[in-house]
Design an enzyme around this catalytic site. Structure first.
Site, PDB file in Angstrom:
ATOM      1  N   GLU A  67     -27.923 -21.588   7.806  1.00 17.16           N
ATOM      2  CA  GLU A  67     -29.226 -20.937   7.877  1.00 17.16           C
ATOM      3  C   GLU A  67     -30.281 -21.878   7.306  1.00 17.16           C
ATOM      4  O   GLU A  67     -29.961 -22.909   6.704  1.00 17.16           O
ATOM      5  CB  GLU A  67     -29.229 -19.608   7.110  1.00 17.16           C
ATOM      6  CG  GLU A  67     -28.517 -18.492   7.851  1.00 17.16           C
ATOM      7  CD  GLU A  67     -28.775 -17.135   7.230  1.00 17.16           C
ATOM      8  OE1 GLU A  67     -29.114 -17.085   6.026  1.00 17.16           O
ATOM      9  OE2 GLU A  67     -28.638 -16.134   7.935  1.00 17.16           O
ATOM     10  N   ARG A 106     -38.520 -20.169   4.524  1.00 16.17           N
ATOM     11  CA  ARG A 106     -39.088 -19.002   5.199  1.00 16.17           C
ATOM     12  C   ARG A 106     -40.596 -18.892   5.055  1.00 16.17           C
ATOM     13  O   ARG A 106     -41.283 -18.473   5.987  1.00 16.17           O
ATOM     14  CB  ARG A 106     -38.429 -17.727   4.673  1.00 16.17           C
ATOM     15  CG  ARG A 106     -37.052 -17.494   5.254  1.00 16.17           C
ATOM     16  CD  ARG A 106     -36.434 -16.216   4.751  1.00 16.17           C
ATOM     17  NE  ARG A 106     -35.192 -15.940   5.458  1.00 16.17           N
ATOM     18  CZ  ARG A 106     -34.385 -14.931   5.181  1.00 16.17           C
ATOM     19  NH1 ARG A 106     -34.696 -14.105   4.199  1.00 16.17           N
ATOM     20  NH2 ARG A 106     -33.279 -14.737   5.870  1.00 16.17           N
ATOM     21  N   ARG A 125     -36.974 -16.926  -1.874  1.00 14.48           N
ATOM     22  CA  ARG A 125     -35.522 -16.760  -1.797  1.00 14.48           C
ATOM     23  C   ARG A 125     -34.901 -17.621  -0.708  1.00 14.48           C
ATOM     24  O   ARG A 125     -35.376 -17.658   0.420  1.00 14.48           O
ATOM     25  CB  ARG A 125     -35.179 -15.293  -1.525  1.00 14.48           C
ATOM     26  CG  ARG A 125     -33.704 -15.027  -1.295  1.00 14.48           C
ATOM     27  CD  ARG A 125     -33.457 -13.556  -1.049  1.00 14.48           C
ATOM     28  NE  ARG A 125     -34.029 -13.089   0.188  1.00 14.48           N
ATOM     29  CZ  ARG A 125     -33.368 -12.997   1.346  1.00 14.48           C
ATOM     30  NH1 ARG A 125     -32.105 -13.381   1.405  1.00 14.48           N
ATOM     31  NH2 ARG A 125     -33.961 -12.535   2.422  1.00 14.48           N
ATOM     32  N   HIS A 158     -40.223 -12.283   6.271  1.00 10.22           N
ATOM     33  CA  HIS A 158     -39.289 -12.873   7.226  1.00 10.22           C
ATOM     34  C   HIS A 158     -40.096 -13.334   8.435  1.00 10.22           C
ATOM     35  O   HIS A 158     -40.901 -12.575   8.978  1.00 10.22           O
ATOM     36  CB  HIS A 158     -38.225 -11.864   7.648  1.00 10.22           C
ATOM     37  CG  HIS A 158     -37.039 -12.511   8.280  1.00 10.22           C
ATOM     38  ND1 HIS A 158     -37.096 -13.139   9.507  1.00 10.22           N
ATOM     39  CD2 HIS A 158     -35.758 -12.649   7.857  1.00 10.22           C
ATOM     40  CE1 HIS A 158     -35.907 -13.634   9.804  1.00 10.22           C
ATOM     41  NE2 HIS A 158     -35.079 -13.340   8.814  1.00 10.22           N
ATOM     42  N   HIS A 191     -40.144  -8.590   3.892  1.00 10.63           N
ATOM     43  CA  HIS A 191     -38.686  -8.572   4.043  1.00 10.63           C
ATOM     44  C   HIS A 191     -37.943  -8.510   2.717  1.00 10.63           C
ATOM     45  O   HIS A 191     -36.957  -7.789   2.588  1.00 10.63           O
ATOM     46  CB  HIS A 191     -38.260  -9.821   4.811  1.00 10.63           C
ATOM     47  CG  HIS A 191     -36.792  -9.898   5.094  1.00 10.63           C
ATOM     48  ND1 HIS A 191     -36.157  -8.982   5.907  1.00 10.63           N
ATOM     49  CD2 HIS A 191     -35.844 -10.783   4.686  1.00 10.63           C
ATOM     50  CE1 HIS A 191     -34.867  -9.312   5.995  1.00 10.63           C
ATOM     51  NE2 HIS A 191     -34.651 -10.379   5.247  1.00 10.63           N
TER      52      HIS A 191
END
Length: 530
Positions: free
Chosen positions: A125, A290, A383, A244, A348
């Site tokens: 990811e 992100r 995060r 997100h 998110h």
């Protein structure tokens, strides 16, 4: 905190003082299971596992269990993504204990994907340097984990589950948190219940539904965080909200999510002109952190160019490789094998919340917290993908370990007989105050922020607080106020907090934000001065 006459929950058996866990998501249920055979009472607003953000998580859990991966690499990736303010001791503990918690989940029946030799399959990811995401059928990890834990909880005699109980306040006696005030019937019960125990564990999730576009369920509105703040608990990093990048932009509330694993699989982002707009913005393009990708998409949408996720060549069998996203697309009339998926940034994950130490203790005696309602320091300002489920299981297990050394005898055999089931849900979004709050949070405390807009937002939040219609809204608006105060107070951009009036990081702000509600209220007058 509220002072009320004593009421007991229906059909509650007599026995030892239990540990009270507020929340029926991953963190709360995992903590309850790890506490067995000690007496536990789980209070959940909806049936356990439902209304929990964990159940909606698609990608999986980050853990250095694959060939060539190391704990040190996981720590390094997290520190880089966290943009300078990750607590290294916390993330090192989390990364070291990841493998053990994955095996706990396997023991509870979670069917993680395996390769032909029986080893755990791992995928990549964004911002991870290695393949380390442990998944279930591509994008079904959250659902599979919650189904397994709910089944395990139902079979565990030491866990009493009170469903349909909406907690409104904490009870403190002689400086110690000893219980909660809750209403049954999904919060509509006429009489409040005082439910007391040896300790209280808050596991109420995040704040996504403070925003108009979110991937979170309705219950994720920050009520548990605000409740803790009103009780005097220390808060941390309240300015850092993660958006997100790739919620599916079809006008649904909550917005369905196109998992980041699609970009890890090779999907690319394009505007209406066909331009791959992330290429000039970051060396990792679609696999940038992100916050970077979210700002890139937001800028394209705001400029009228739109944004779409192109999976047409990256995914060969969408229905089997990413069944959850495929189902969302089908429901919206989108064929991802033939057309791009329209995407938009959505609230998110919350990096802020109730401050805890490495064992999940808060600043209030008798009060613990785990999961997204906390700010352990593991995520810093931004995060790292798939560290959220890991944080939930690691620190809920650490709470259980610490509590087992402190609390009394095991639960009696009849303890679970006091469980209360429900099919009712709490829905409050239609109230005008909640609608107004979501609007102002999205307008001025979202992906892009500036001082003038945030002052306007704080003014509105303070007015909504004065006009509060319930204790539950008091909790929600308190969380919103703390987000606004901390965002205005941080005069720089870092991670999930981006100010167009201060777009650069500042060395003097390379630190976490720690404060109480009382301290936040004290600085509001200065913050509101232009």
């Amino acid at each position: 905190m509220t002072s009320l006459a004593l009421y007991s929950p229906p059909r509650a058996p007599k026995g030892p003082e239990s540990v009270i866990i507020v929340g029926g998501g991953l963190a709360g249920l995992f903590c309850a299971l790890k506490l067995a055979p000690k007496a536990v009472t789980v209070l959940a607003a909806a049936p356990i596992g439902r209304g929990a953000s964990s159940a909606w998580a698609q990608a999986g859990i980050a853990a250095a269990v694959g060939p060539g991966d190391t704990i040190e690499s996981h720590v390094t990736d997290t520190i880089i993504a966290g943009d300078g303010i990750v607590d290294e001791a916390i993330i090192r503990t989390m990364a070291k204990e990841a493998s053990g918690r994955i095996h706990d989940l396997l023991d509870y029946g979670v069917p993680f994907d395996r390769d032909l030799e029986g080893h755990l399959s791992v995928s990549r990811e964004a911002a991870h340097s290695q393949n380390r995401i442990v998944r279930v059928r591509g994008d079904m990890a959250g659902r599979a984990i919650m189904e397994a834990l709910v089944a395990a909880v139902r079979k565990t005699p030491s866990i009493r589950v009170l469903e349909g109980y909406v907690v409104e306040d904490l009870i403190a006696e002689n400086g110690q948190v000893t219980g909660v005030v809750a209403r049954d019937k999904a919060g509509s019960g006429a009489e409040p219940h005082r439910i007391t125990g040896s300790n209280v564990v808050m596991a109420t999730g995040g704040i996504g539904h403070l925003y108009e576009v979110t991937t979170n369920p309705t219950e994720a509105r920050g009520g548990g965080i605000g409740m803790a703040a009103r009780a005097g608990a220390r808060m941390a990093d309240m300015e850092f909200v993660q958006f997100h990048p790739t919620a599916i932009n079809v006008g649904k509330d909550p917005a369905p999510l196109a998992t980041e694993a699609l970009r890890g699989h090779g999907a690319t982002l394009h505007n209406k002109a066909g331009e791959r707009f992330m290429l000039p913005l970051h060396p990792d393009a679609e696999l940038a952190p992100r916050d970077v990708v979210a700002r890139g998409i937001f800028a394209e949408i705001r400029a009228g160019r739109g944004a779409g996720l192109d999976c047409r060549t990256a995914v060969h069998d969408f229905a089997s490789e990413f069944p959850t996203v495929f189902g969302y697309c089908q429901a919206a009339g989108i064929d991802p094998a033939r057309e791009m998926i329209p995407v938009i940034p959505a609230a998110h994950y919350f990096m802020g919340g109730i401050w805890t130490d490495v064992n999940g203790r808060t600043s209030l005696p008798g009060f613990w917290a785990c999961g997204e309602c906390t700010s352990t320091g593991a995520h810093g300002a931004n995060r790292l993908a798939s560290n959220s489920l890991l944080e939930a299981v690691v620190f809920s297990a650490r709470i259980a370990e610490a509590l087992k050394a402190e609390i009394g005898p095991d639960a009696p055999a009849t303890w679970q007989d006091g469980s209360v089931t429900t099919t009712e849900y709490l829905t409050e979004n239609d109230h005008p105050n909640m609608v107004a709050l979501r609007q102002v949070m999205s307008a001025h405390l979202g992906v892009l922020r500036d001082g003038a807009g945030m002052r306007e937002a704080l003014d509105t939040i303070l007015q909504l607080a004065r006009d509060s219609h319930s204790v539950r809204f008091d909790n929600v608006i308190t969380t919103a106020k703390l987000i606004a105060v901390c965002a205005l107070n941080r005069i720089e951009s870092r991670g999930g907090h981006f100010r167009t009036d201060y777009p650069e990081e500042q060395a003097e702000w390379k630190r976490r934000t720690l404060l109480t509600l009382e301290q936040a209220d004290a600085i509001i007058p200065d913050l509101l001065e232009d």
